[in-house]
Design an enzyme around this catalytic site. Structure first.
Site, PDB file in Angstrom:
ATOM      1  N   VAL A  78       0.831  -1.206   0.000  1.00 59.76           N
ATOM      2  CA  VAL A  78       0.000   0.000   0.000  1.00 59.76           C
ATOM      3  C   VAL A  78       0.863   1.252   0.000  1.00 59.76           C
ATOM      4  CG1 VAL A  78      -1.780   1.290   1.249  1.00 59.76           C
ATOM      5  CG2 VAL A  78      -1.886  -1.203   1.154  1.00 59.76           C
ATOM      6  N   CYS A  79       1.994   1.186   0.688  1.00 54.96           N
ATOM      7  CA  CYS A  79       2.855   2.368   0.867  1.00 54.96           C
ATOM      8  C   CYS A  79       3.246   3.061  -0.441  1.00 54.96           C
ATOM      9  CB  CYS A  79       4.095   1.998   1.665  1.00 54.96           C
ATOM     10  SG  CYS A  79       3.734   1.388   3.323  1.00 54.96           S
ATOM     11  N   PRO A  80       3.733   2.333  -1.451  1.00 52.47           N
ATOM     12  CA  PRO A  80       4.124   3.057  -2.669  1.00 52.47           C
ATOM     13  C   PRO A  80       2.951   3.736  -3.354  1.00 52.47           C
ATOM     14  CG  PRO A  80       4.245   0.672  -3.008  1.00 52.47           C
ATOM     15  CD  PRO A  80       4.061   0.907  -1.538  1.00 52.47           C
TER      16      PRO A  80
END
Length: 202
Positions: A50-52
């Site tokens: 999810v972070c990118p």
């Protein structure tokens, strides 16, 4: 310190190493951004899922934040070297490419801990803090690890904050967007607004 105690309080200051937009390493101090708005957001880990999507979404709309005198800063418990390696990895290969805002290292987890979002002494939850030009936290939101945040909502809250700062006595009702009608901060103001937007207001 919990999220609820930070809103209306001075943002906890910190000095830490970061990867800057030009890929150099630099020591940065949050309080040096006084005079600008800051969106400070935490994410769990580099080279995850999810972070990118969030990091790239903020970068895609970075110009909109900057036009509003707002800087975006990302923080995770990774080292600056890992941040740089992630930046040097193409998006096609799971990297984030040439992100144009600072990514701060929080190896000792003290920043996440101070902001009250360190999960099980392991990683930061998805905390976001909108800080005004005087260094005061005016809005915060926290998501569990699988739940990505809305960049549009971060921009909307920035617009709302700037509106109420420049229009004394007016507040922003539910779902307010830039250009929408505001509400006078009084009983009569509420009644008038509700009557216009929701019928009789009874």
């Amino acid at each position: 310190m919990s999220l609820t105690t930070l809103v209306t309080k001075e943002a906890p200051d910190f000095t830490a190493q970061a990867v800057m937009p030009d890929n150099t390493f630099a020591e940065m101090t949050l309080s040096n951004y006084r005079g600008k708005y800051v969106v400070l957001f935490f994410y769990p880990l580099d080279f995850t899922f999810v972070c990118p999507s969030e990091i790239l979404a903020f970068n895609k709309r970075l110009a909109e934040f900057k036009e509003k005198n707002c800087e975006v800063i990302g923080v995770s418990i990774d080292s600056r070297f890992t941040h740089l390696a992630w930046k040097n990895t193409s998006v096609d290969n799971g990297g984030i490419g040439n992100i144009q805002y600072p990514l701060v290292e929080d190896l000792n987890k003290n920043i996440a801990r101070t902001y009250g979002i360190l999960l099980n002494e392991s990683v930061a939850l998805r905390g976001l803090f909108l800080i005004d030009t005087k260094g005061v936290v005016r809005h915060s939101v926290i998501n569990d690890l699988p739940l990505g945040r809305s960049v549009s909502e971060a921009l909307r809250m920035l617009d709302a904050l700037q509106f109420v700062e420049t229009h004394g006595g007016e507040v922003c009702p539910a779902n307010w967007q830039e250009g929408d009608e505001s509400m006078k901060a009084s009983n009569e103001g509420v009644k008038t607004y509700l009557k216009r937007t929701h019928g009789s207001g009874k």
